[in-house]
Structure formats: C-alpha cells, structure tokens
Design a protein around this motif. Sequence first.
Motif, PDB file in Angstrom:
ATOM      1  N   ALA A  86       4.941  -1.854  -7.615  1.00 56.25           N
ATOM      2  CA  ALA A  86       5.501  -2.652  -6.524  1.00 56.25           C
ATOM      3  C   ALA A  86       5.367  -1.912  -5.195  1.00 56.25           C
ATOM      4  O   ALA A  86       5.046  -2.513  -4.156  1.00 56.25           O
ATOM      5  N   LEU A  87       5.606  -0.598  -5.229  1.00 56.52           N
ATOM      6  CA  LEU A  87       5.458   0.207  -4.018  1.00 56.52           C
ATOM      7  C   LEU A  87       4.016   0.200  -3.529  1.00 56.52           C
ATOM      8  O   LEU A  87       3.750   0.061  -2.329  1.00 56.52           O
ATOM      9  N   ALA A  88       3.074   0.316  -4.450  1.00 64.13           N
ATOM     10  CA  ALA A  88       1.661   0.322  -4.079  1.00 64.13           C
ATOM     11  C   ALA A  88       1.255  -1.006  -3.441  1.00 64.13           C
ATOM     12  O   ALA A  88       0.579  -1.031  -2.398  1.00 64.13           O
ATOM     13  N   PHE A  89       1.675  -2.113  -4.046  1.00 65.68           N
ATOM     14  CA  PHE A  89       1.344  -3.422  -3.486  1.00 65.68           C
ATOM     15  C   PHE A  89       2.013  -3.615  -2.120  1.00 65.68           C
ATOM     16  O   PHE A  89       1.414  -4.179  -1.194  1.00 65.68           O
ATOM     17  N   GLY A  90       3.271  -3.169  -2.009  1.00 67.37           N
ATOM     18  CA  GLY A  90       3.987  -3.311  -0.752  1.00 67.37           C
ATOM     19  C   GLY A  90       3.333  -2.541   0.385  1.00 67.37           C
ATOM     20  O   GLY A  90       3.157  -3.066   1.496  1.00 67.37           O
ATOM     21  N   LEU A  91       2.942  -1.289   0.116  1.00 70.78           N
ATOM     22  CA  LEU A  91       2.281  -0.486   1.138  1.00 70.78           C
ATOM     23  C   LEU A  91       0.936  -1.089   1.527  1.00 70.78           C
ATOM     24  O   LEU A  91       0.555  -1.099   2.702  1.00 70.78           O
ATOM     25  N   ALA A  92       0.206  -1.595   0.529  1.00 65.22           N
ATOM     26  CA  ALA A  92      -1.077  -2.231   0.820  1.00 65.22           C
ATOM     27  C   ALA A  92      -0.882  -3.477   1.690  1.00 65.22           C
ATOM     28  O   ALA A  92      -1.676  -3.742   2.602  1.00 65.22           O
ATOM     29  N   GLY A  93       0.184  -4.235   1.422  1.00 62.67           N
ATOM     30  CA  GLY A  93       0.457  -5.425   2.223  1.00 62.67           C
ATOM     31  C   GLY A  93       0.806  -5.086   3.659  1.00 62.67           C
ATOM     32  O   GLY A  93       0.318  -5.727   4.601  1.00 62.67           O
ATOM     33  N   VAL A  94       1.651  -4.063   3.856  1.00 62.78           N
ATOM     34  CA  VAL A  94       2.009  -3.627   5.213  1.00 62.78           C
ATOM     35  C   VAL A  94       0.771  -3.126   5.948  1.00 62.78           C
ATOM     36  O   VAL A  94       0.544  -3.434   7.128  1.00 62.78           O
ATOM     37  N   ALA A  95      -0.057  -2.351   5.249  1.00 60.75           N
ATOM     38  CA  ALA A  95      -1.300  -1.861   5.850  1.00 60.75           C
ATOM     39  C   ALA A  95      -2.226  -3.019   6.205  1.00 60.75           C
ATOM     40  O   ALA A  95      -2.935  -2.979   7.216  1.00 60.75           O
ATOM     41  N   GLY A  96      -2.224  -4.060   5.375  1.00 58.38           N
ATOM     42  CA  GLY A  96      -3.051  -5.226   5.653  1.00 58.38           C
ATOM     43  C   GLY A  96      -2.625  -5.933   6.930  1.00 58.38           C
ATOM     44  O   GLY A  96      -3.471  -6.379   7.716  1.00 58.38           O
ATOM     45  N   ILE A  97      -1.319  -6.037   7.152  1.00 54.82           N
ATOM     46  CA  ILE A  97      -0.819  -6.658   8.383  1.00 54.82           C
ATOM     47  C   ILE A  97      -1.278  -5.860   9.598  1.00 54.82           C
ATOM     48  O   ILE A  97      -1.773  -6.418  10.588  1.00 54.82           O
ATOM     49  N   THR A 152      -4.669   6.100  -1.130  1.00 57.75           N
ATOM     50  CA  THR A 152      -5.933   5.372  -1.291  1.00 57.75           C
ATOM     51  C   THR A 152      -5.718   3.868  -1.274  1.00 57.75           C
ATOM     52  O   THR A 152      -6.452   3.124  -0.607  1.00 57.75           O
ATOM     53  N   THR A 153      -4.706   3.393  -2.007  1.00 58.90           N
ATOM     54  CA  THR A 153      -4.465   1.948  -2.053  1.00 58.90           C
ATOM     55  C   THR A 153      -3.997   1.418  -0.698  1.00 58.90           C
ATOM     56  O   THR A 153      -4.343   0.290  -0.317  1.00 58.90           O
ATOM     57  N   THR A 154      -3.241   2.218   0.043  1.00 61.88           N
ATOM     58  CA  THR A 154      -2.779   1.786   1.360  1.00 61.88           C
ATOM     59  C   THR A 154      -3.952   1.657   2.326  1.00 61.88           C
ATOM     60  O   THR A 154      -4.078   0.657   3.052  1.00 61.88           O
ATOM     61  N   PHE A 155      -4.837   2.644   2.336  1.00 60.53           N
ATOM     62  CA  PHE A 155      -6.019   2.588   3.200  1.00 60.53           C
ATOM     63  C   PHE A 155      -6.900   1.399   2.817  1.00 60.53           C
ATOM     64  O   PHE A 155      -7.363   0.644   3.677  1.00 60.53           O
ATOM     65  N   TRP A 156      -7.094   1.232   1.514  1.00 55.88           N
ATOM     66  CA  TRP A 156      -7.924   0.125   1.039  1.00 55.88           C
ATOM     67  C   TRP A 156      -7.309  -1.222   1.417  1.00 55.88           C
ATOM     68  O   TRP A 156      -8.023  -2.137   1.855  1.00 55.88           O
ATOM     69  N   GLY A 157      -5.995  -1.364   1.276  1.00 51.34           N
ATOM     70  CA  GLY A 157      -5.330  -2.617   1.615  1.00 51.34           C
ATOM     71  C   GLY A 157      -5.513  -2.982   3.071  1.00 51.34           C
ATOM     72  O   GLY A 157      -5.770  -4.143   3.416  1.00 51.34           O
ATOM     73  N   GLY A 158      -5.393  -1.976   3.951  1.00 53.25           N
ATOM     74  CA  GLY A 158      -5.586  -2.240   5.366  1.00 53.25           C
ATOM     75  C   GLY A 158      -6.993  -2.693   5.687  1.00 53.25           C
ATOM     76  O   GLY A 158      -7.209  -3.609   6.494  1.00 53.25           O
ATOM     77  N   MET A 159      -7.971  -2.081   5.052  1.00 49.77           N
ATOM     78  CA  MET A 159      -9.370  -2.441   5.297  1.00 49.77           C
ATOM     79  C   MET A 159      -9.726  -3.786   4.668  1.00 49.77           C
ATOM     80  O   MET A 159     -10.413  -4.617   5.270  1.00 49.77           O
ATOM     81  N   ALA A 160      -9.268  -4.018   3.433  1.00 49.01           N
ATOM     82  CA  ALA A 160      -9.632  -5.244   2.714  1.00 49.01           C
ATOM     83  C   ALA A 160      -9.074  -6.483   3.391  1.00 49.01           C
ATOM     84  O   ALA A 160      -9.767  -7.501   3.525  1.00 49.01           O
TER      85      ALA A 160
END
Length: 401
Positions: free
Chosen positions: A239-250, A300-308
């Motif tokens: 859940a933390l990984a998905f949440g950080l990826a979502g914030v990075a995506g925004i 890694t997942t946070t960086f990827w989420g922001g880029m994706a």
Amino acid sequence: MPRWLFVLLAAAFVLYTDDYVIAGILPEIARDLDVTEGQAGQLVTAFSVTVAVGAPLAAVVTSRLPRRLLFAIALLIFTAANLLAAVVGSFGALLLLRIVAALATAIATPAIFAFAARQAPIDKAGRFIAVISLGVTGSIAVGVPLGTWIGGVFGWRATFLTMGVCGIVVLLAVLITLPQARAEDTLTGVRDQLRVLLQGRISLSLIANCSLMTGSMMMLTYLAPYLSAVAGADVDDRALAFGLAGVAGILGIWLAGEAVDRWGADRTLAIGVGAIVASMLGFSVIWISRPVPLWLILITTTFWGGMAMGNSPAVQSRLASMAGPLAGHALALNTSSTYLGVSGGAAIGGVALSVVGPGALPLASAVFVLGSLLLFLVSRQSNSRCADPPRSQSTQMRNEK
C-alpha cells in the motif's frame, strides 16, 4: 487559470474514479448479488471495452454539439446510471448500467481533454492538459481508496450512490462555470476527417501510446507479486509503494505539463519514456540482487510512478497539435488505444508471470515501452514532413476576419 478548468479536473476525477473503483468493491458485489468474483470482474471488462469502442464513435456523433451541452448530457447519463446502480437487484441489470456509465465516460473524457487544449493560451496548453490529467491520477491515488472505504463501511451500493451525487455536483459546476463555447470545428467532410486521422504520424502515435500503456500497466497490474518476491513486502508495504507512486505521478504530471510548454511535447516524451525504460532496468537489477531492502524498492517504484503517469500531458498535447480541429476525434482514438494497452498489459503480464515468474515483468515491460519510444520517434519524423491538417470552414472564416 480559469475556474472551468478545475471543474473539468473534477469531472475527470469523478469519471475515472467510477471506472477504477469497481475493483475495490468486487467481493461485496459478488457476495450480495450471488455471483463469483470472476463473474463480478466482468463489470470491469464491460466498462473498458465499451469506452474503447464507444469513444471514437461518440466523437463523431457528438462533434457538432456545443461542449457545454455535451458535458451536461454525459454527466446526466453518468449520474442516472450510478444512482440506479445503487438500488439495482440483479447482476445483469448492474452490468447493463455499467455499460451505460461507460458510454457517458466515452462521450465526455476525450472531449474534456480536447476542450482544455483548444481553450488554453498557446503557451500554456501543456499545463492545461496537465491539470485535467491530475484528475485521472488523483482518481487512482485518492478516489479509488475513498470509494473502496465507503463500500467497505456502508456497503457497495453506497459507493455508487456517492458517485451519483458527485455527478450531480460536477454537472451543476459545469453549467455554472463553463463558457458558452461553440460546437467543435469539425465541419470538414468525412473523407477529409479520415485523411487526417489516418495519417502516418497520428496512426503511429496511437500505436505508440498503446505500446506505452501495455508496458506501463503490465508492471503496475502485477507490482504486488513482484514486491513480495524481491522484498517480502506485506500488505502495508505494498500500500505504501502504491501510495508513493501515486503521489509521484501527480507531481510528474504537473512537471510534465510545464516541460511541454517549455521544451515541447516531443522532447518531454522522449525524456519521460526513456526514464521508464531506465526504471525497468532498475527493477531487473533489483530482481537479480534479491532480497533487497524495502527502502530501495520504494525509491525505484516512486521514481517509476512519477515517470509512468507523467507522460499523459505530452502524449495528448502532441496528438491534439497534430490533429488540429479534429483534436477531439484524435483524443477519442487515443482513449481507445489507452484502454487496449491496459487490457494488453494485464493479459501479457499474466502470461509472463505464470510462465516465467515476476522477474520477467520488468524486461517484458521494457520491450513495449522501448518500442513505444521508437514509434514516437518515427512519428516525429513523419510529422516534420506532413502538412498541417485541413481547417474547418469556421476556422478559415475566423482567420480571414
């Protein structure tokens, strides 16, 4: 920025939340309507297929409607479908209502992006599209968890009731704030429209977007088993990984909108897609080095989420610029390519996971993402050789004045 832009952001947020939230309440729906979870999952399939097929057709049928009227009709349909879903008594009726709600989404979402792009000042088109894209990412980061929580506490019907109420609120806001805009400039003949939409630069861009979404969603769909395999991540860790990826995506979406206006869509897209490929290589190195500390995989997942998630403004701004007065039609086709990519990513990723295991996911994703980069580059070369799309009669008249 105008008030109507943030109202359209809210509309995108509500429409996409309605699309994704169903996944969070599937067990409750299956139990209450006496079907299996697999059968209940067909609600998601029906919605996605309807949007993919319906968006291009809706763009043609509704092209001459003023955008304010079009959004009002779509939101009325959306609201009615969700309010009825809250009281429906059978799975078949619920499935039909999800198709109706999907039609509303197919009508509205491409038109929202096209309207924002065409109403934006010439130097702020990327930022205007980025604002609308925040509604899409926000639906994943905020809307879906909130809708799932409402369904868990008050029952799945309360989730649909909430979506219906949100539809009413957004409808009123649209009627109050949206300018009395004319119909879209699509008075050119059907043959001319097809000539523009079937140009190599646009066709290649649509295929590239489909490939990009296939690679991105392949990793996102099966991120949970990958995290468990490389870091022993439990539910809270995931859940933390998905949440950080979502914030990075925004954050990524907003920065990408700024970059489009400053550097152009092509350069922004090349940087963003290249960064995704680098992320996939990082995931592969982590797989080889497993087990790894959780903090490393979170970075890694946070960086990827922001880029994706940050590529959306560049993709849509680029396509809208290519299509000119047919931007709404092109973005509708882009919606179809996106949903096809999402479906393809889930299907191909599932095969890779079953046959090879989680370690195959980053490399398989990288192949599709890298392929999309190559297609975008080829379409860019085609773009430089193509003439501007034909203008509508009304556009020509305004220019002559």
